[in-house]
Design a protein around this motif. Structure first.
Motif, PDB file in Angstrom:
ATOM      1  N   PHE A   1      -9.966   0.758   2.026  1.00 29.51           N
ATOM      2  CA  PHE A   1      -9.031   0.803   3.154  1.00 29.51           C
ATOM      3  C   PHE A   1      -8.009  -0.332   3.090  1.00 29.51           C
ATOM      4  CE2 PHE A   1     -12.643   3.134   5.060  1.00 29.51           C
ATOM      5  CZ  PHE A   1     -11.964   4.300   5.386  1.00 29.51           C
ATOM      6  N   THR A   2      -6.793   0.002   3.501  1.00 30.54           N
ATOM      7  CA  THR A   2      -5.687  -0.958   3.563  1.00 30.54           C
ATOM      8  C   THR A   2      -5.064  -0.854   4.963  1.00 30.54           C
ATOM      9  OG1 THR A   2      -4.051   0.674   2.856  1.00 30.54           O
ATOM     10  CG2 THR A   2      -5.208  -0.541   1.112  1.00 30.54           C
TER      11      THR A   2
ATOM     12  N   SER B   1      -1.608  -0.099   5.272  1.00 33.45           N
ATOM     13  CA  SER B   1      -0.353   0.670   5.199  1.00 33.45           C
ATOM     14  C   SER B   1      -0.373   1.591   3.991  1.00 33.45           C
ATOM     15  CB  SER B   1       0.835  -0.280   5.077  1.00 33.45           C
ATOM     16  OG  SER B   1       0.818  -0.895   3.800  1.00 33.45           O
ATOM     17  N   GLY B   2       0.612   2.494   3.965  1.00 34.42           N
ATOM     18  CA  GLY B   2       0.763   3.408   2.838  1.00 34.42           C
ATOM     19  C   GLY B   2       1.187   2.684   1.576  1.00 34.42           C
ATOM     20  N   THR B   3       2.068   1.701   1.741  1.00 30.12           N
ATOM     21  CA  THR B   3       2.503   0.915   0.582  1.00 30.12           C
ATOM     22  C   THR B   3       1.304   0.278  -0.105  1.00 30.12           C
ATOM     23  OG1 THR B   3       4.651   0.400   1.558  1.00 30.12           O
ATOM     24  CG2 THR B   3       3.830  -1.144  -0.104  1.00 30.12           C
ATOM     25  N   GLU B   4       0.475  -0.394   0.687  1.00 29.44           N
ATOM     26  CA  GLU B   4      -0.702  -1.059   0.112  1.00 29.44           C
ATOM     27  C   GLU B   4      -1.656  -0.052  -0.518  1.00 29.44           C
ATOM     28  OE1 GLU B   4      -2.842  -4.183   2.512  1.00 29.44           O
ATOM     29  OE2 GLU B   4      -1.497  -3.231   3.945  1.00 29.44           O
ATOM     30  N   ALA B   5      -1.753   1.120   0.085  1.00 31.39           N
ATOM     31  CA  ALA B   5      -2.637   2.153  -0.472  1.00 31.39           C
ATOM     32  C   ALA B   5      -2.143   2.551  -1.862  1.00 31.39           C
ATOM     33  CB  ALA B   5      -2.671   3.368   0.456  1.00 31.39           C
ATOM     34  N   ASN B   6      -0.828   2.771  -1.983  1.00 30.18           N
ATOM     35  CA  ASN B   6      -0.293   3.158  -3.292  1.00 30.18           C
ATOM     36  C   ASN B   6      -0.344   2.012  -4.286  1.00 30.18           C
ATOM     37  OD1 ASN B   6       0.229   5.858  -2.820  1.00 30.18           O
ATOM     38  ND2 ASN B   6       2.204   5.463  -1.867  1.00 30.18           N
ATOM     39  N   GLU B   7      -0.084   0.770  -3.805  1.00 32.75           N
ATOM     40  CA  GLU B   7      -0.208  -0.389  -4.698  1.00 32.75           C
ATOM     41  C   GLU B   7      -1.645  -0.452  -5.256  1.00 32.75           C
ATOM     42  OE1 GLU B   7       2.020  -2.943  -5.660  1.00 32.75           O
ATOM     43  OE2 GLU B   7       3.666  -1.927  -4.654  1.00 32.75           O
ATOM     44  N   ALA B   8      -2.615  -0.229  -4.375  1.00 33.69           N
ATOM     45  CA  ALA B   8      -4.017  -0.282  -4.811  1.00 33.69           C
ATOM     46  C   ALA B   8      -4.308   0.834  -5.810  1.00 33.69           C
ATOM     47  CB  ALA B   8      -4.941  -0.172  -3.595  1.00 33.69           C
TER      48      ALA B   8
ATOM     49  N   VAL C   1      -3.458   1.671   9.500  1.00 33.64           N
ATOM     50  CA  VAL C   1      -4.557   1.970   8.593  1.00 33.64           C
ATOM     51  C   VAL C   1      -4.069   2.869   7.457  1.00 33.64           C
ATOM     52  CG1 VAL C   1      -5.379   3.849  10.113  1.00 33.64           C
ATOM     53  CG2 VAL C   1      -6.909   2.914   8.393  1.00 33.64           C
ATOM     54  N   GLY C   2      -4.528   2.537   6.262  1.00 31.53           N
ATOM     55  CA  GLY C   2      -4.227   3.348   5.089  1.00 31.53           C
ATOM     56  C   GLY C   2      -5.399   3.225   4.140  1.00 31.53           C
ATOM     57  N   GLY C   3      -5.275   3.846   2.977  1.00 35.36           N
ATOM     58  CA  GLY C   3      -6.364   3.693   2.022  1.00 35.36           C
ATOM     59  C   GLY C   3      -6.234   4.594   0.817  1.00 35.36           C
TER      60      GLY C   3
END
Ligand SMILES: Cc1ncc(COP(=O)(O)O)c(C=O)c1O
Length: 429
Positions: A106-107, A109-116, A281-283
Motif C-alpha cells: 500500500f502507498t 497515491s497512484g504515482t507512488e503505486a506506479n513508482e513501486a 490510498v493507493g497500492g
C-alpha cells in the motif's frame, strides 16, 4: 468571497497547479452526487474529484467507519506494527485481483503505486527498459513522468527508466485508427514487435498501460487489445503492469478491473483514486515473487494507514454490496447513448467514447478532426453555469471527461445529459 482565496492560492501554490474555470470554485459541502461552492451554488458532480469520490459525498457507511476508527484515538501507527485493517484489505484485494497467490503493497497515491510497480518489475528483471503507450499518464514523479506519453504532463526528460512508446491507446488519432478492431490490434502488435527490435536491447523489464487512458481523454483500445500485446510480451518474459488507478473497482462497468476486457491476467496491477472514497490510498497487487524481489528494506510510512485502510475497506464493501459495477454499466450505457444522440446534431463533437462511467467527448473544429480546446473550454464553462461539474483532458485538452460517482441514479444521469446537451450546443455556437 472566492477572489481573495484565489489570489492567495496563486501567491503560494505552484504556477503549474492549474485550476478549472475562469472563476475557480471552492467546494465546501457535499452530499450524494451533489456539491455546493462557497457562494452557495449547487452542482451535480460528474467528475468526482477526478474519479476519486467513487461513492459520492457524505456516505454514512464510510463516515461511520471512519468515526469509529477516530474514536480509538489511533490515526496512524506506521507499518512497523501490525495493522489489522491493512491485512484484511490486502487479503480482499489479493482475492479480487485474480492474480494467483498475490501480495499487496500500500502507498498513499497512484504515482507512488506506479513508482513501486516499476521498481519491482525493473528489479525483478534486472533491466531499466520499459514499454509504455503513447498518450499515457502514470503520475508525477521521476519514473512515472518517464513513462508518461503525453507532452502536456511530461515536465522532465530525466528518468530512472528508459522508455519506448508503442501505439494503441488512442485510436481516434492513431495512424491505424481507420482499421477494424482485429486489424487495428494486429497493426499495433506489429508495431510492438518493431519497437522491441529497433529501440531496445531486448531484455525489457515490463510494459505499463492503462486499460482506458484517463488523462489521455478516456481513450479506449478495442477489447482483446492487451491480449494481443501480452502474447508478444510473454515471448520475451516481459512483465505486464496494468495501471488501474482510474479503471479499477468496477468503474468500466463490464469488469471489476479494466484489464479484464482483454482476457489477460497482469503480473502487477496498480490502484488508487476511488479506493478510499477520498482518503489518500493507493497500492500495487501482484505476483509475490515480483513484489518480494527487492533486495533491501523499503517502506511507505503512510502506506497501510489505519484511517485510509478503514475508508478503503468500507468503500470496497459498499461497491461490492451494492453492485456498483452493474450500476456503472447500466447508467454508463444510458449516458453514452444519450451523448451519441446529442452528438449527431452537434458539429463540434468528433467522438463520444468510453466504458461504463468513464465517458470522453472529443471536441473538434466543425467539419473536421482538428482538436478544439477552445470548444472544450467553452463547454466546461457552460456546464458549470448550468450546475454540472465535468472534467477535461486529452492530448490536446479538447476532451470532456465524465466520471460521476458510481452511485449515480438514472434521474441524475438524465439531468446531467440534458445539461451536457445544452452546453455542447452552446460550445458549438
Ligand atoms: C492512470 C493514472 N495513473 C496514475 C495516476 C497518478 O495518481 P496520483 O495523482 O494519485 O499520484 C493518475 C492520476 O491521475 C492516473 O490517472
Amino acid at each position: 468571497m472566492t477572489e481573495p482565496l484565489l489570489d492567495r492560492h496563486r501567491a503560494v501554490l505552484p504556477s503549474w497547479l492549474s485550476l478549472y474555470y475562469e472563476q475557480p470554485i471552492e467546494i465546501v459541502r457535499g452530499s450524494g452526487r451533489r456539491v455546493w461552492d462557497a457562494e452557495g451554488r449547487e452542482y451535480l458532480d460528474f467528475f468526482a474529484g477526478i474519479l476519486t469520490n467513487a461513492l459520492g459525498y457524505d456516505v454514512p457507511e464510510v463516515r461511520d467507519a471512519l468515526q469509529a476508527q477516530l474514536e480509538t484515538g489511533v490515526v496512524h501507527t506506521s507499518t512497523l506494527y501490525l495493522i489489522r485493517q491493512q491485512v484484511e484489505l490486502a487479503e480482499q484485494i489479493a482475492e479480487l485481483s485474480g492474480i494467483p497467490d498475490a501480495k499487496v503493497f500500500f502507498t498513499s497515491s497512484g504515482t507512488e503505486a506506479n513508482e513501486a510497480a516499476l521498481l519491482f518489475a525493473t528489479q525483478y528483471r534486472r533491466s531499466h527498459q520499459v514499454l509504455a503507450l503513447r498518450n499515457s499518464y502514470h503520475g508525477r514523479a521521476f519514473a512515472t513522468v518517464g513513462v508518461t506519453g503525453n507532452r502536456g504532463w511530461a515536465a522532465s526528460a530525466l528518468s530512472p527508466v528508459r522508455t519506448s512508446w508503442v501505439h494503441g491507446g488512442y485510436r481516434y488519432r492513431s495512424p491505424f485508427g481507420h482499421l477494424p478492431d482485429a486489424e487495428f490490434i494486429e497493426a499495433c502488435v506489429d508495431d510492438l514487435r518493431d519497437v522491441l527490435a529497433t529501440t531496445t536491447a531486448g531484455d525489457v523489464a515490463c510494459m505499463i498501460a492503462e486499460p482506458v487512458q484517463g488523462v489521455g481523454g478516456f481513450a479506449v483500445p478495442p477489447d482483446g487489445f492487451f491480449g494481443g500485446m501480452k502474447k508478444v510480451l510473454d515471448e520475451h518474459g516481459i512483465l505486464f503492469i496494468s495501471d488501474e488507478v482510474q479503471t479499477g473497482w468496477g468503474r468500466t462497468g463490464d469488469h471489476f478491473w479494466g484489464i479484464q476486457a482483454h482476457g489477460v491476467v497482469p503480473d502487477l496491477m496498480t490502484f488508487a483514486k476511488g479506493l478510499g472514497n477520498g482518503l489518500a490510498v493507493g497500492g500495487v497487487v501482484g505476483r509475490a515473487d515480483v513484489i518480494d524481489s527487492l533486495g533491501a528494506n523499503s517502506i511507505s510510512t503512510f502506506g497501510g494507514n489505519p484511517l485510509a485502510m478503514t475508508a478503503a475497506r468500507a468503500t470496497v464493501d459498499y461497491v461490492l454490496r451494492h453492485d456498483l459495477q452493474a450500476n456503472a454499466r447500466e447508467l454508463g450505457a444510458r449516458l453514452m447513448t444519450g451523448l451519441q444522440r446529442a452528438a449527431e446534431t452537434c458539429p463540434v463533437v468528433g467522438e463520444v467514447r468510453g466504458k461504463g462511467l468513464m465517458i470522453g467527448v472529443e471536441l473538434v473544429e466543425p467539419g473536421g478532426r482538428e482538436p478544439s480546446p477552445s470548444a472544450a473550454a467553452r463547454a466546461l464553462e457552460a456546464t458549470k453555469a448550468r450546475g454540472l461539474l465535468v472534467g477535461k483532458g486529452g492530448l490536446h485538452g479538447n476532451v470532456l471527461r465524465l466520471a460521476p460517482p458510481m452511485t449515480l441514479t438514472a434521474e441524475e444521469t438524465d439531468e446531467g445529459l440534458l445539461i451536457l446537451t445544452e452546453a455542447l450546443t452552446e460550445a458549438a455556437g
